[in-house]
Design a protein around this motif. Structure first.
Motif, PDB file in Angstrom:
ATOM      1  N   HIS A  29       0.829  -1.212   0.000  1.00 24.76           N
ATOM      2  CA  HIS A  29       0.000   0.000   0.000  1.00 24.76           C
ATOM      3  C   HIS A  29       0.860   1.258   0.000  1.00 24.76           C
ATOM      4  O   HIS A  29       0.477   2.264  -0.615  1.00 24.76           O
ATOM      5  N   ILE A  30       2.009   1.206   0.683  1.00 25.82           N
ATOM      6  CA  ILE A  30       2.923   2.359   0.636  1.00 25.82           C
ATOM      7  C   ILE A  30       3.434   2.525  -0.796  1.00 25.82           C
ATOM      8  O   ILE A  30       3.487   3.636  -1.327  1.00 25.82           O
ATOM      9  N   VAL A  31       3.778   1.395  -1.426  1.00 25.29           N
ATOM     10  CA  VAL A  31       4.278   1.455  -2.809  1.00 25.29           C
ATOM     11  C   VAL A  31       3.205   2.060  -3.725  1.00 25.29           C
ATOM     12  O   VAL A  31       3.499   2.958  -4.523  1.00 25.29           O
ATOM     13  N   ILE A  32       1.958   1.594  -3.584  1.00 25.11           N
ATOM     14  CA  ILE A  32       0.902   2.050  -4.499  1.00 25.11           C
ATOM     15  C   ILE A  32       0.548   3.516  -4.253  1.00 25.11           C
ATOM     16  O   ILE A  32       0.741   4.366  -5.135  1.00 25.11           O
ATOM     17  N   THR A  33       0.021   3.818  -3.048  1.00 27.94           N
ATOM     18  CA  THR A  33      -0.534   5.167  -2.839  1.00 27.94           C
ATOM     19  C   THR A  33       0.525   6.207  -2.486  1.00 27.94           C
ATOM     20  O   THR A  33       0.301   7.393  -2.699  1.00 27.94           O
ATOM     21  N   GLY A  34       1.683   5.766  -1.941  1.00 25.38           N
ATOM     22  CA  GLY A  34       2.690   6.734  -1.512  1.00 25.38           C
ATOM     23  C   GLY A  34       3.753   7.025  -2.544  1.00 25.38           C
ATOM     24  O   GLY A  34       4.382   8.081  -2.504  1.00 25.38           O
ATOM     25  N   ILE A  35       3.988   6.060  -3.453  1.00 25.16           N
ATOM     26  CA  ILE A  35       5.103   6.223  -4.392  1.00 25.16           C
ATOM     27  C   ILE A  35       4.648   6.097  -5.856  1.00 25.16           C
ATOM     28  O   ILE A  35       4.825   7.023  -6.651  1.00 25.16           O
ATOM     29  N   VAL A  37       1.594   5.902  -7.439  1.00 23.95           N
ATOM     30  CA  VAL A  37       0.557   6.820  -7.940  1.00 23.95           C
ATOM     31  C   VAL A  37       1.080   8.265  -8.011  1.00 23.95           C
ATOM     32  O   VAL A  37       0.944   8.912  -9.055  1.00 23.95           O
ATOM     33  N   PRO A  38       1.721   8.786  -6.923  1.00 26.26           N
ATOM     34  CA  PRO A  38       2.236  10.163  -7.020  1.00 26.26           C
ATOM     35  C   PRO A  38       3.252  10.348  -8.147  1.00 26.26           C
ATOM     36  O   PRO A  38       3.314  11.411  -8.753  1.00 26.26           O
TER      37      PRO A  38
ATOM     38  N   PHE B  43       1.964   6.384   8.035  1.00 23.23           N
ATOM     39  CA  PHE B  43       1.473   6.156   6.676  1.00 23.23           C
ATOM     40  C   PHE B  43      -0.038   5.890   6.689  1.00 23.23           C
ATOM     41  O   PHE B  43      -0.786   6.411   5.843  1.00 23.23           O
ATOM     42  N   LEU B  68       0.665  14.942  -2.202  1.00 25.20           N
ATOM     43  CA  LEU B  68       1.445  13.704  -2.115  1.00 25.20           C
ATOM     44  C   LEU B  68       2.487  13.597  -3.226  1.00 25.20           C
ATOM     45  O   LEU B  68       3.401  12.779  -3.152  1.00 25.20           O
ATOM     46  N   ARG B  69       2.343  14.433  -4.281  1.00 23.62           N
ATOM     47  CA  ARG B  69       3.338  14.404  -5.365  1.00 23.62           C
ATOM     48  C   ARG B  69       4.571  15.231  -5.042  1.00 23.62           C
ATOM     49  O   ARG B  69       5.545  15.197  -5.784  1.00 23.62           O
ATOM     50  N   ILE B  74       7.051  12.181  -1.034  1.00 25.07           N
ATOM     51  CA  ILE B  74       7.575  10.964  -1.667  1.00 25.07           C
ATOM     52  C   ILE B  74       8.746  10.428  -0.837  1.00 25.07           C
ATOM     53  O   ILE B  74       8.862   9.215  -0.620  1.00 25.07           O
ATOM     54  N   HIS B  77       7.353   8.662   2.163  1.00 17.43           N
ATOM     55  CA  HIS B  77       6.846   7.325   1.830  1.00 17.43           C
ATOM     56  C   HIS B  77       7.980   6.343   1.529  1.00 17.43           C
ATOM     57  O   HIS B  77       7.862   5.153   1.821  1.00 17.43           O
TER      58      HIS B  77
END
Lengths: 111, 139
Positions: A29-35, A37-38, B43, B68-69, B74, B77
């Motif tokens: 979930h960190i990979v998807i929504t935190g990295i 997707v952004p 998170f 978040l971008r 980043i 995260h």
């Protein structure tokens, strides 16, 4: 033995369940929504969160690791020299986890 | 069910300086493992706040996604992911010690138990990724 009754097994159980959820589910979930997707690697699919089974899943994903945090954080602070205020720390940490659970449930119910 | 434990007043706690965990590599790694829970919870709070924007309208949602971008988020995260992966691996290894799996009366080697869990973790992660991409938007 000078024993007394405690709620410790309940908190221990929640700590353990939260640890399992955090270990198996949180990294992706960190990979998807935190990295991903952004950075534009994956589409932003937030609309799927409205599905009821997904909401139930998100509730478990978010709520259980909060108890895992509460357990570890209060013991870490105690170990860093705050043993004298262990009781209030525990109340504060588990209280925050309970509050987080209620807020998560409320947000997910009214999506 | 209620359980009992010894009276804490009767236990001996040696006085330790607050920085005891900086003295040895293994103590330091232990404390990093404890602190991983802070990043994981952080998170999840961010994720919950993002989910809360869905019902606040398109503008709020777009603003949160734009936030978040930013490089800082980043980076957060990225750090949270490193801690989360550290938690996963140490959790699987710890589980192999406290809940060893027995096959035909013999304890499975810890490295094998850990490896099996890492395999299951990879499988679960793949399923979540596929569901994330495949689930249709809900009205």
């Amino acid at each position: 033995m000078n024993g007394r009754k405690t709620l410790e097994p309940l908190w221990w159980g929640l700590f353990s369940a939260g640890g399992v959820v955090a270990a198996f589910l949180v990294p992706i979930h960190i990979v998807i929504t935190g990295i991903a997707v952004p950075l534009g690697w994956l589409p932003d699919a937030q609309e799927i969160y409205r599905h009821w089974p997904v909401r139930l899943y998100l509730f478990i994903l978010i709520a259980l690791p909060l108890y895992h945090w509460a357990h570890r954080f209060q013991f870490a602070l105690s170990d860093m020299g705050m043993r004298g205020i262990h009781k209030p720390l525990a109340v504060l940490c588990y209280g925050a986890a309970l509050l987080g659970t209620v807020i998560a449930g409320w947000i997910l119910l009214r999506l | 069910m209620m359980a009992t434990r010894p009276d804490p007043a009767g236990l001996y706690h040696p006085a330790m300086p607050a920085t005891w965990w900086l003295r040895k590599r293994s103590y330091f790694l232990f404390m990093l493992r404890e602190l991983s829970s802070v990043f994981i919870a952080g998170f999840l709070v961010v994720l919950l706040l993002q989910i809360a924007q869905i019902s606040s309208g398109e503008d709020a949602r777009a603003a949160f996604s734009a936030m978040l971008r930013s490089p800082g988020w980043i980076l957060f995260h990225g750090v949270a992911l490193a801690f989360a992966v550290y938690h996963s691996v140490t959790w699987f290894y710890t589980t192999s010690i406290v809940m060893p799996l027995r096959v035909r009366g013999r304890e499975l080697p810890r490295w094998l138990f850990t490896a099996l869990n890492i395999g299951a973790w990879a499988g679960v992660s793949l399923v979540i990724l596929i569901l994330y991409l495949a689930l249709p938007a809900s009205a």
